[in-house]
Design a protein around this motif. Structure first.
Motif, short mmCIF file in Angstrom:
data_model
loop_
_atom_site.label_atom_id
_atom_site.label_comp_id
_atom_site.label_asym_id
_atom_site.label_seq_id
_atom_site.Cartn_x
_atom_site.Cartn_y
_atom_site.Cartn_z
N TYR A 310 0.82 -1.21 0.00
CA TYR A 310 0.00 0.00 0.00
C TYR A 310 0.85 1.26 0.00
CZ TYR A 310 -3.32 -3.57 1.54
OH TYR A 310 -4.06 -4.71 1.66
N HIS A 311 2.03 1.21 0.63
CA HIS A 311 2.93 2.36 0.66
C HIS A 311 4.13 2.16 -0.26
CE1 HIS A 311 1.29 3.63 4.89
NE2 HIS A 311 0.45 3.89 3.90
N HIS A 312 4.03 1.27 -1.21
CA HIS A 312 5.07 1.09 -2.22
C HIS A 312 5.22 2.40 -3.00
CE1 HIS A 312 6.98 -0.29 -5.94
NE2 HIS A 312 7.34 -1.39 -5.30
N PRO A 313 6.45 2.80 -3.36
CA PRO A 313 6.64 4.07 -4.07
C PRO A 313 5.75 4.23 -5.30
CG PRO A 313 8.75 3.20 -3.38
CD PRO A 313 7.74 2.15 -3.04
N GLN A 314 5.55 3.15 -6.04
CA GLN A 314 4.70 3.24 -7.23
C GLN A 314 3.25 3.52 -6.85
OE1 GLN A 314 5.40 0.18 -10.18
NE2 GLN A 314 3.24 0.23 -10.84
N GLN A 315 2.80 2.89 -5.76
CA GLN A 315 1.45 3.13 -5.28
C GLN A 315 1.29 4.54 -4.73
OE1 GLN A 315 -0.45 0.87 -6.69
NE2 GLN A 315 -1.49 0.24 -4.83
N MET A 316 2.31 5.04 -4.04
CA MET A 316 2.24 6.38 -3.49
C MET A 316 2.22 7.44 -4.59
SD MET A 316 1.93 5.79 -0.33
CE MET A 316 2.14 7.42 0.42
N ALA A 317 2.96 7.19 -5.67
CA ALA A 317 2.94 8.12 -6.80
C ALA A 317 1.56 8.16 -7.45
CB ALA A 317 4.01 7.72 -7.82
N ALA A 318 0.95 6.98 -7.59
CA ALA A 318 -0.39 6.92 -8.17
C ALA A 318 -1.39 7.62 -7.26
CB ALA A 318 -0.80 5.47 -8.40
N ALA A 319 -1.25 7.41 -5.94
CA ALA A 319 -2.17 8.04 -4.98
C ALA A 319 -2.04 9.56 -5.02
CB ALA A 319 -1.90 7.52 -3.58
N GLN A 320 -0.83 10.05 -5.16
CA GLN A 320 -0.63 11.49 -5.22
C GLN A 320 -1.29 12.08 -6.47
OE1 GLN A 320 3.49 12.68 -5.14
NE2 GLN A 320 3.01 14.86 -5.01
N ALA A 321 -1.15 11.38 -7.60
CA ALA A 321 -1.79 11.85 -8.82
C ALA A 321 -3.31 11.82 -8.69
CB ALA A 321 -1.34 10.99 -10.00
N ALA A 322 -3.83 10.75 -8.09
CA ALA A 322 -5.28 10.63 -7.90
C ALA A 322 -5.81 11.71 -6.98
CB ALA A 322 -5.61 9.25 -7.34
N HIS A 323 -5.08 11.99 -5.91
CA HIS A 323 -5.47 13.07 -4.99
C HIS A 323 -5.59 14.38 -5.75
CE1 HIS A 323 -5.17 15.99 -1.70
NE2 HIS A 323 -5.42 15.01 -0.85
N GLY A 324 -4.64 14.62 -6.65
CA GLY A 324 -4.68 15.84 -7.43
C GLY A 324 -5.88 15.92 -8.36
N VAL A 325 -6.28 14.78 -8.91
CA VAL A 325 -7.45 14.76 -9.79
C VAL A 325 -8.71 15.13 -9.01
CG1 VAL A 325 -8.98 13.25 -11.14
CG2 VAL A 325 -6.49 13.11 -11.44
N VAL A 326 -8.92 14.51 -7.85
CA VAL A 326 -10.13 14.78 -7.07
C VAL A 326 -10.11 16.21 -6.52
CG1 VAL A 326 -11.43 14.11 -5.02
CG2 VAL A 326 -10.47 12.35 -6.52
N ALA A 327 -8.97 16.64 -6.00
CA ALA A 327 -8.87 18.01 -5.49
C ALA A 327 -9.08 19.02 -6.61
CB ALA A 327 -7.51 18.22 -4.83
N GLY A 328 -8.54 18.74 -7.78
CA GLY A 328 -8.71 19.65 -8.90
C GLY A 328 -10.15 19.75 -9.37
#
Length: 388
Positions: A310-328
């Protein structure tokens, strides 16, 4: 007919629905819990789960789990447990199928973004939003909002993780309309649904993590419970390639957890002399739970999964991008509500916090791919990590 235990929920003892409905079998000879299950399956929100994140966000591969397939797997496990314990299988299944309906796109990353967007306006919680969706936002019937599910189903969804002392606004609103006795333990059917959820994702996320290449067998051997299970699988199938054994490992782990849960729950019911569903709700702790040994082992597995998947770097990068989509999306719609579809735009409250909550309702109902498409339409291009 299968015997029902005295601590089970029964259709005859159901506390009914908020809105009275005419009786009869015009739509088939089903009891109230069977109707609840079927209403959930036929709902738009349930269908949307096929394009909502479980672990991997909008995955390229067709073999990864999404919220819909996860919910079906939870229902299978929950129903099997309910049958052995003499519980109501239909209510258990309904709770399992509906438990994730309140999740926004991109799972916990999307939830975190909406929680931040609604700071000072009550925040966002996926469990509360499940109740809000099923009691207010789904509108397939002409005479009332929501699916008009039974009190028993709503109570189980609200409290499947235990009593709630301080409900957030969405859950509090559902409770105010149809009081759910939030301070007591829920039915055993709800308790089983909650732990079936844990059993499903604990093990199926291993399967998906291996498939994605984010976990390895060598890593998994760091978990004592997994290492022991793997040795047993290898002993039963000597010489079989490891790739052919991972599915057997997952199945064995699920079986071990289910068997432990059933035995520990039966022992707890006997020790506490549980004789009715009232005894269940009045208990001082959860009755459907693992043994102490399995509880500790399962917690160790969860710690491993958070650290390595769940905290794998690849997963964290995807989560950060997803957070930006919803916030945007939230910022865009809050700045210009005219960007929303007409039915959502015309129903937008003028005052806060209703205005922001309405925008969050719209976004929370989106699938991953719909959210990405709307972001590109109203905000602009988004840089999504490989795997979307």
């Amino acid at each position: 007919m299968r015997a029902i235990s005295p601590w089970a929920s029964t259709p005859e003892q159901s506390r009914g629905r908020l809105h009275q409905e005419s009786g009869g079998t015009a739509r088939g000879p089903r009891d109230v819990f069977q109707r609840d299950r079927d209403r959930i399956i036929h709902s738009i929100s349930f269908r949307r789960l096929r394009h909502k994140t479980q672990v991997f966000m909008a995955p390229d591969g067709d073999h990864f789990r999404v919220r819909l397939t996860h919910s079906l797997e939870v229902a299978q496990i929950g129903r099997a447990i309910a049958r052995v314990l003499g519980l109501n299988e239909d209510l258990t299944e309904a709770l399992c199928l509906a438990h994730d309906i309140g999740h926004p796109p991109f799972g916990h990353a999307g939830e975190d973004a909406l929680e931040a967007a609604l700071e000072g306006r009550g925040g966002f919680d996926h469990n509360g939003h499940t109740l809000r969706t099923l009691t207010a936002l789904e509108r397939p019937y002409p005479a009332w909002n929501g699916l008009n599910l039974t009190w028993d189903t709503l109570e189980g969804l609200a409290k499947h993780n235990g009593p709630i002392a301080h409900p957030e606004w969405a859950l509090a609103a559902a409770d105010e309309e149809f009081p759910l006795e939030l301070g007591t333990w829920p039915s055993l059917e709800a308790q089983v649904a909650a732990i079936a959820d844990d059993i499903a994702y604990d093990n199926h996320d291993i399967d998906d993590g291996l498939r994605a290449g984010l976990l390895s067998l060598d890593q998994l051997m760091e978990v004592p419970m997994i290492a022991q299970g793997w040795r047993q699988v290898e002993a039963r199938f000597p010489g079989v390639p490891h790739k052919r054994l991972t599915g057997e490992l997952v199945r064995s782990q699920i079986g071990a957890m289910v068997n432990d849960l059933i035995a520990a729950t039966q022992a707890r019911l006997a020790k506490q002399e549980i004789r009715s569903i009232a005894d269940v709700r009045g208990a001082s702790d959860a009755l459907a739970a693992f043994s102490d040994e399995m509880r500790d082992a399962e917690r160790g597995l969860k710690r491993f999964m958070y650290a390595n998947l769940y905290h794998h770097p690849q997963q964290m990068a995807a989560a950060q991008a997803a957070h930006g989509v919803v916030a945007g999306l939230f910022a865009a719609y809050a700045g210009d509500p005219g960007l929303m579809p007409e039915e959502w735009r015309t129903a937008l409250p003028q005052e806060e916090p209703g205005r922001s909550r309405h925008i969050a309702d719209f976004i929370a109902g989106m699938t991953d791919r719909y959210a990405i498409a709307r972001y590109r339409e109203v905000v602009g291009e988004v840089d999504l990590p490989e795997g979307f």
